[in-house]
Design a protein around this motif. Structure first.
Motif, PDB file in Angstrom:
ATOM      1  N   GLN A   1     -58.849  22.997 -61.157  1.00 26.77           N
ATOM      2  CA  GLN A   1     -59.203  22.993 -62.573  1.00 26.77           C
ATOM      3  C   GLN A   1     -59.318  24.411 -63.130  1.00 26.77           C
ATOM      4  O   GLN A   1     -58.860  24.696 -64.250  1.00 26.77           O
ATOM      5  N   ALA A   2     -59.918  25.319 -62.348  1.00 25.46           N
ATOM      6  CA  ALA A   2     -60.064  26.706 -62.794  1.00 25.46           C
ATOM      7  C   ALA A   2     -58.703  27.351 -63.024  1.00 25.46           C
ATOM      8  O   ALA A   2     -58.514  28.123 -63.977  1.00 25.46           O
ATOM      9  N   LEU A   3     -57.730  27.053 -62.173  1.00 22.72           N
ATOM     10  CA  LEU A   3     -56.377  27.583 -62.343  1.00 22.72           C
ATOM     11  C   LEU A   3     -55.702  26.966 -63.566  1.00 22.72           C
ATOM     12  O   LEU A   3     -55.046  27.659 -64.350  1.00 22.72           O
ATOM     13  N   ALA A   4     -55.869  25.661 -63.737  1.00 26.58           N
ATOM     14  CA  ALA A   4     -55.250  24.984 -64.880  1.00 26.58           C
ATOM     15  C   ALA A   4     -55.786  25.522 -66.202  1.00 26.58           C
ATOM     16  O   ALA A   4     -55.042  25.634 -67.189  1.00 26.58           O
ATOM     17  N   ARG A   5     -57.063  25.879 -66.220  1.00 27.74           N
ATOM     18  CA  ARG A   5     -57.650  26.416 -67.454  1.00 27.74           C
ATOM     19  C   ARG A   5     -57.091  27.799 -67.798  1.00 27.74           C
ATOM     20  O   ARG A   5     -57.259  28.287 -68.903  1.00 27.74           O
ATOM     21  N   GLN A   6     -56.421  28.433 -66.824  1.00 28.76           N
ATOM     22  CA  GLN A   6     -55.760  29.713 -67.073  1.00 28.76           C
ATOM     23  C   GLN A   6     -54.259  29.538 -67.303  1.00 28.76           C
ATOM     24  O   GLN A   6     -53.498  30.503 -67.285  1.00 28.76           O
ATOM     25  N   GLY A   7     -53.848  28.293 -67.502  1.00 19.27           N
ATOM     26  CA  GLY A   7     -52.455  28.013 -67.836  1.00 19.27           C
ATOM     27  C   GLY A   7     -51.536  27.792 -66.662  1.00 19.27           C
ATOM     28  O   GLY A   7     -50.324  27.630 -66.840  1.00 19.27           O
ATOM     29  N   VAL A   8     -52.083  27.782 -65.446  1.00 20.98           N
ATOM     30  CA  VAL A   8     -51.269  27.597 -64.246  1.00 20.98           C
ATOM     31  C   VAL A   8     -51.060  26.109 -63.985  1.00 20.98           C
ATOM     32  O   VAL A   8     -51.970  25.295 -64.168  1.00 20.98           O
ATOM     33  N   SER A   9     -49.853  25.739 -63.557  1.00 20.03           N
ATOM     34  CA  SER A   9     -49.562  24.359 -63.159  1.00 20.03           C
ATOM     35  C   SER A   9     -49.942  24.198 -61.694  1.00 20.03           C
ATOM     36  O   SER A   9     -49.485  24.965 -60.846  1.00 20.03           O
ATOM     37  N   VAL A  10     -50.771  23.206 -61.400  1.00 21.26           N
ATOM     38  CA  VAL A  10     -51.320  23.053 -60.050  1.00 21.26           C
ATOM     39  C   VAL A  10     -50.962  21.687 -59.487  1.00 21.26           C
ATOM     40  O   VAL A  10     -51.178  20.662 -60.134  1.00 21.26           O
ATOM     41  N   LEU A  11     -50.410  21.702 -58.268  1.00 18.80           N
ATOM     42  CA  LEU A  11     -50.191  20.468 -57.521  1.00 18.80           C
ATOM     43  C   LEU A  11     -51.050  20.508 -56.266  1.00 18.80           C
ATOM     44  O   LEU A  11     -50.952  21.443 -55.465  1.00 18.80           O
ATOM     45  N   VAL A  12     -51.900  19.516 -56.110  1.00 19.35           N
ATOM     46  CA  VAL A  12     -52.687  19.336 -54.890  1.00 19.35           C
ATOM     47  C   VAL A  12     -52.079  18.152 -54.152  1.00 19.35           C
ATOM     48  O   VAL A  12     -51.808  17.117 -54.764  1.00 19.35           O
ATOM     49  N   HIS A  13     -51.842  18.300 -52.848  1.00 20.24           N
ATOM     50  CA  HIS A  13     -51.355  17.143 -52.094  1.00 20.24           C
ATOM     51  C   HIS A  13     -52.172  16.972 -50.823  1.00 20.24           C
ATOM     52  O   HIS A  13     -52.689  17.947 -50.255  1.00 20.24           O
ATOM     53  N   GLY A  14     -52.312  15.726 -50.401  1.00 20.26           N
ATOM     54  CA  GLY A  14     -53.116  15.417 -49.225  1.00 20.26           C
ATOM     55  C   GLY A  14     -53.344  13.925 -49.121  1.00 20.26           C
ATOM     56  O   GLY A  14     -52.799  13.135 -49.890  1.00 20.26           O
ATOM     57  N   PRO A  15     -54.177  13.492 -48.178  1.00 17.83           N
ATOM     58  CA  PRO A  15     -54.453  12.060 -47.999  1.00 17.83           C
ATOM     59  C   PRO A  15     -55.387  11.529 -49.078  1.00 17.83           C
ATOM     60  O   PRO A  15     -56.209  12.266 -49.622  1.00 17.83           O
ATOM     61  N   MET A  16     -55.254  10.249 -49.364  1.00 18.89           N
ATOM     62  CA  MET A  16     -56.171   9.627 -50.315  1.00 18.89           C
ATOM     63  C   MET A  16     -57.553   9.442 -49.695  1.00 18.89           C
ATOM     64  O   MET A  16     -58.568   9.634 -50.363  1.00 18.89           O
ATOM     65  N   GLN A  17     -57.573   9.072 -48.416  1.00 20.68           N
ATOM     66  CA  GLN A  17     -58.844   8.796 -47.749  1.00 20.68           C
ATOM     67  C   GLN A  17     -58.846   9.375 -46.342  1.00 20.68           C
ATOM     68  O   GLN A  17     -57.795   9.590 -45.744  1.00 20.68           O
ATOM     69  N   ASP A  18     -60.046   9.634 -45.856  1.00 21.84           N
ATOM     70  CA  ASP A  18     -60.262  10.059 -44.480  1.00 21.84           C
ATOM     71  C   ASP A  18     -61.550   9.378 -44.043  1.00 21.84           C
ATOM     72  O   ASP A  18     -62.577   9.498 -44.726  1.00 21.84           O
ATOM     73  N   PRO A  19     -61.530   8.629 -42.945  1.00 24.26           N
ATOM     74  CA  PRO A  19     -62.726   7.880 -42.555  1.00 24.26           C
ATOM     75  C   PRO A  19     -63.926   8.740 -42.209  1.00 24.26           C
ATOM     76  O   PRO A  19     -65.049   8.231 -42.113  1.00 24.26           O
ATOM     77  N   THR A  20     -63.705  10.042 -42.038  1.00 20.29           N
ATOM     78  CA  THR A  20     -64.805  10.901 -41.606  1.00 20.29           C
ATOM     79  C   THR A  20     -65.215  11.941 -42.645  1.00 20.29           C
ATOM     80  O   THR A  20     -66.215  12.628 -42.455  1.00 20.29           O
ATOM     81  N   ARG A  21     -64.456  12.062 -43.742  1.00 26.59           N
ATOM     82  CA  ARG A  21     -64.724  13.144 -44.699  1.00 26.59           C
ATOM     83  C   ARG A  21     -64.473  12.702 -46.132  1.00 26.59           C
ATOM     84  O   ARG A  21     -63.856  11.664 -46.371  1.00 26.59           O
TER      85      ARG A  21
END
Length: 316
Positions: A105-125
């Protein structure tokens, strides 16, 4: 086609194993991702590589094979006006709040396009996807969703099984054999925009200092643009309590003038943090920062500034 010849090379133990070339590694990973091998062979591959460890050449081949099987996101880049930052998010929060979404969010507020990728769920975290959902931030299930998020000035999260379904399947082997495998390292190195015309930076994080050396070798070999750092519980975001070392690489070369040293000295104060590491508490904390009620932790602000400066350096 069997991958037994490759397993024979990499499976001779820590001292006897032989490294693969980048081309061999790409062929090996390609066969695994395409489902052309048996479960037994996949298990042997995971255990052999766990013992041997990956070389920079092998990582290059593994990443190349994976990128070739990722969802095409090139068209999204037309919505990126100030460059792209990719945040691979694969560890989640166990003790500390997961603030990867806050960095996005902090990057997006400075005009940067941000892609986050990863798992939807993790049983431990607590995953970044869960924080995105709790904060009503965009979850993308297509390239069009990513572009719409960027056009509205928001970061986008994409699940691994959308970005690269065969990689998600390889990552899931962990829950069968109980160990991480090269797929987890590859996932943390994925930048779907690296070969595009729009400047992009990926945050590459490690949990153990010894991995910094192999990752540095990979970034140099592939002439990557990246910020290398020790992550917060394995997440690509700076520890909110103390700024870690940021090593910026452009074209595979470390840029001393853009990199930043670790914050030294005794901490005299701590930033305000979420009450718990739950997705809801983390989402409320992110909202309070967006509204100006709570200050952005200095270390995360410094990381965002570092990435923006790196993108500007690439564009200049």
């Amino acid at each position: 086609m069997s991958i037994a010849p490759y397993i024979k090379e990499i499976g001779r133990g820590k001292d006897g194993a032989r490294p693969l070339t980048a081309d061999q590694a790409e062929d090996l990973m390609g066969q695994i991702l395409d489902g052309n091998v048996t479960d037994l062979e996949i298990g042997a591959f995971c255990l052999a590589m766990r013992i041997k460890g990956e070389t920079a050449e092998e990582l290059k081949g593994f990443v190349n094979a994976t990128i070739a099987r990722c969802l095409t996101l090139v068209d999204c880049a037309q919505a990126a006006k100030a460059g792209i930052v990719v945040l691979p998010s694969y560890n989640g929060a166990r003790k500390l709040p997961n603030l990867t979404a806050l960095l996005a969010q902090a990057l997006a507020r400075q005009g940067v396009s941000v892609l986050v990728h990863g798992p939807m769920q993790d049983p431990t975290r607590v995953t970044t996807a869960q924080v995105f959902q709790a904060a009503n931030m965009p979850i993308a299930t297509s390239a069009e969703d990513v572009q719409r998020a960027w056009e509205s000035g928001q970061p986008a999260f994409m699940a691994t099984d959308v970005l690269c379904p065969p990689l998600a399947k390889l990552l899931a082997v962990r829950w069968t054999i109980g160990l991480r495998n090269p797929g987890h390292t590859v996932a943390k190195l994925l930048d779907p925009f690296a070969a595009g015309r729009v400047p992009s930076m990926r945050v590459v994080n490690h949990t153990h200092p010894e991995y910094a050396h192999s990752l540095t070798d990979f970034l140099a070999l592939t002439q990557a643009n990246a910020l290398l750092m020790r992550g917060t519980e394995g997440e690509p975001v700076a520890d909110a309590r103390r700024q870690p070392k940021f090593d910026v690489f452009l074209g595979g070369q470390r840029q001393a003038e853009l990199s930043r040293a670790t914050q030294e000295g005794v901490l005299t104060s701590l930033p305000q943090l979420p009450e718990t590491s739950s997705p809801d508490d983390t989402a409320r904390y992110i909202a309070s920062i967006a509204s100006g009620q709570t200050a952005l932790p200095e270390s995360i602000g410094a990381q965002a500034s570092c990435l923006v400066a790196a993108l500007q350096a690439i564009s200049s």
